[in-house]
Design an enzyme around this catalytic site. Structure first.
Site, short mmCIF file in Angstrom:
data_model
loop_
_atom_site.label_atom_id
_atom_site.label_comp_id
_atom_site.label_asym_id
_atom_site.label_seq_id
_atom_site.Cartn_x
_atom_site.Cartn_y
_atom_site.Cartn_z
N ARG A 1 0.83 -1.22 0.00
CA ARG A 1 0.00 0.00 0.00
C ARG A 1 0.86 1.27 0.00
O ARG A 1 1.91 1.31 0.62
CB ARG A 1 -0.97 -0.03 1.20
CG ARG A 1 -1.97 -1.18 1.01
CD ARG A 1 -3.01 -1.21 2.07
NE ARG A 1 -3.87 -0.06 2.03
CZ ARG A 1 -4.77 0.22 2.96
NH1 ARG A 1 -4.90 -0.57 4.01
NH2 ARG A 1 -5.54 1.27 2.85
N ASP B 1 -15.24 3.59 3.10
CA ASP B 1 -15.08 2.15 3.38
C ASP B 1 -16.33 1.35 3.04
O ASP B 1 -16.32 0.12 3.17
CB ASP B 1 -14.73 1.94 4.86
CG ASP B 1 -13.30 2.36 5.15
OD1 ASP B 1 -12.51 2.46 4.19
OD2 ASP B 1 -12.98 2.59 6.33
C1 S3P Z 1 -9.33 5.59 8.16
C2 S3P Z 1 -9.38 6.38 7.04
C3 S3P Z 1 -9.74 5.86 5.71
C4 S3P Z 1 -10.38 4.49 5.77
C5 S3P Z 1 -9.70 3.59 6.73
C6 S3P Z 1 -9.70 4.17 8.13
C7 S3P Z 1 -8.92 6.19 9.43
O1 S3P Z 1 -8.56 5.77 4.92
O2 S3P Z 1 -10.41 3.91 4.48
O3 S3P Z 1 -10.34 2.32 6.76
O4 S3P Z 1 -9.13 5.59 10.50
O5 S3P Z 1 -8.36 7.31 9.39
P1 S3P Z 1 -8.03 7.05 4.09
O6 S3P Z 1 -8.00 8.14 5.04
O7 S3P Z 1 -6.66 6.73 3.59
O8 S3P Z 1 -9.02 7.21 2.97
#
Ligand code: S3P
Length: 437
Positions: free
Chosen positions: A122, A315
């Site tokens: 990632r 999500d």
């Molecule tokens: C999250 C932010 C999201 C989400 C992840 C949890 C967090 O990712 O997809 O499951 O807890 O800040 P991104 O901020 O990279 O979109």
């Protein structure tokens, strides 16, 4: 481990789903660098948050777990973390890795962060760039983990415009901002979940939010506090959709779910498709709004989904693909390129799995058109992605025959009680084979 889901009759029920993953991670990290005691109730004891718990313990934070969902963190203060004796393995968790990179950027020691096959594929350049600008030295495998972080105190404050809407990157910069001289400013292209900002304020930090712009003063300490974690709307989404799609008249109530407006895009989208979803008993758990969610079986209609809602439902797109596949007509998703760099390439994972169940999907770079139909029996790969696996379990509950979802062990990262919870509303789900240890 696989799931086998048979056509099901969802029944009236009142259920609970586990605690919010994002808030559980943050309570451990912020509680760890606060002064004094942070008591967390409703903690999500899934693999992702347990990886964060392990990492904070390895850096000298004493953490008790008197019950599975109750945690007491004895914070060591802003400068109390110690170098861990080995690399920190954060398993499957992008949130743990990106937020931890921000936190470690302000420490006066070096750390290596690594993870499983999904996490080490990632993109991390999105945190490496701003944190390097602040003065941390971060080595990576061409922008991928493992990350080797040499922190520095004080860091330099920056005024940063995020290239992609990401709560993880925003939070990483804000955590580093606590260790910076001056005021750090982060501006997002679209509003994302704001749990970090709310918890920092609850722990006494001077932080200002104005629309998509957040600023935080550096070199300020936090005070431990009580955190009551709401149930995770991202987990509730599977129960919500299974109820909406139920062929029998069913009504399910999910108790005490987090309804922070930066997370409720999934409710807006499903309501716009005709879903009967109501919020009741709205109240606060500390700084976070919660409600009981009442859902009734409904007929869904395809929609062109507003891209403005994407960051508020980031999500939930796997489960929304299933909603679209079960709806009348076409649903168009666009502006969701970020899904390609989640735990799996979620646009590809959902398109492949839906096609295996007889649904027509046109996939494009930043979205897809899903043609509503009905699910046939079949076997679907999860690509090791928890939300893909759980979304297809919902599809299986209304398919014409049994649906097998392969390799579902990752469900333990976010929703270890998933099959029990779905069974409790009448979904016929069996887990077969070895679960991972
Ligand atoms: C999250 C932010 C999201 C989400 C992840 C949890 C967090 O990712 O997809 O499951 O807890 O800040 P991104 O901020 O990279 O979109």
């Amino acid at each position: 481990m696989n799931f086998i889901v048979e056509p099901s009759a969802v029944r009236n029920a009142t259920v609970s789903v586990p605690g919010d993953k994002s808030i559980s991670h943050r309570a451990l990290m912020l509680g760890g660098i606060a002064k004094g005691r942070t008591e967390i109730s409703g903690f999500l004891a899934g693999e992702d948050c347990l990886a964060t718990l392990g990492a904070m313990s390895a850096m000298g934070v004493s953490i008790e777990q008197p019950e599975v969902t109750r945690i007491v963190v004895h914070g060591v203060g802003l400068h109390g973390l110690r170098a861990p004796s080995a690399a920190l393995n954060l398993g499957n968790s992008g949130t743990a890795m990106r937020l931890m990179t921000g936190l470690l950027s302000g420490q006066s020691f070096s750390t290596v962060l690594t993870g499983d096959a999904s996490l080490t594929a990632r993109p991390m350049q999105r945190v490496i760039s701003p944190l390097s600008e602040m003065g941390a030295i971060i080595e990576s495998n061409s922008g991928l983990p493992p990350l080797s972080i040499t922190g520095r105190f004080p860091l330099s404050a920056i005024d940063y415009l995020l290239p992609v809407a990401s709560a993880q990157v925003k939070s990483a910069v804000l955590l580093a901002g606590l260790y910076a001289r001056g005021t750090t400013i982060v501006t997002e292209p679209a509003v994302t979940r704001d749990h970090t900002e709310r918890m920092l304020a609850a722990m006494g930090a001077a932080i200002e939010v104005s629309g998509a712009r957040v600023s935080i003063d550096g070199e300020q300490g936090l005070k431990g506090c009580q955190v009551t974690v709401p149930a995770d709307l991202s987990s509730a989404a599977f129960v919500i959709l299974a109820t909406l799609l139920a062929k029998t008249d069913a009504e399910v109530v999910i108790k005490s779910v987090g309804v922070n407006p930066t997370r409720t895009g999934v409710i807006d989208i499903l309501q716009s498709m005709g879903g009967d979803i109501g919020l009741e008993n709205q109240r606060w758990f500390g700084q976070e709004p919660v409600a009981d969610i009442r859902v009734r079986s409904s007929v869904l209609h395809g929609r062109v989904v507003d891209p403005a809602l994407v960051s508020l439902a980031i999500d939930e797109f796997p489960v929304l693909f299933v909603a679209a596949a079960a709806a009348n007509g076409q649903t168009v998703f666009s502006g969701i390129a970020e899904l390609r760099v989640k735990e799996s390439d979620r646009i590809a994972s959902m398109a492949t799995g839906l096609r295996a169940l007889g649904i027509e999907v046109d996939e494009f770079e930043d979205g897809a058109t899903v043609h509503g139909g009905s699910f046939c029996a079949g076997t679907v790969p999860s690509n090791g992605d928890h939300r893909v696996a759980m979304s297809f379990a919902v599809a299986g509950s209304v398919a014409t025959g049994a649906v097998t979802i392969a390799d579902v062990a990752a469900v333990n990262t976010s929703f270890p009680e998933f099959s029990e919870c779905m069974s409790s509303i009448g979904v016929s789900i069996t887990a077969t084979g070895e679960s991972r240890q």
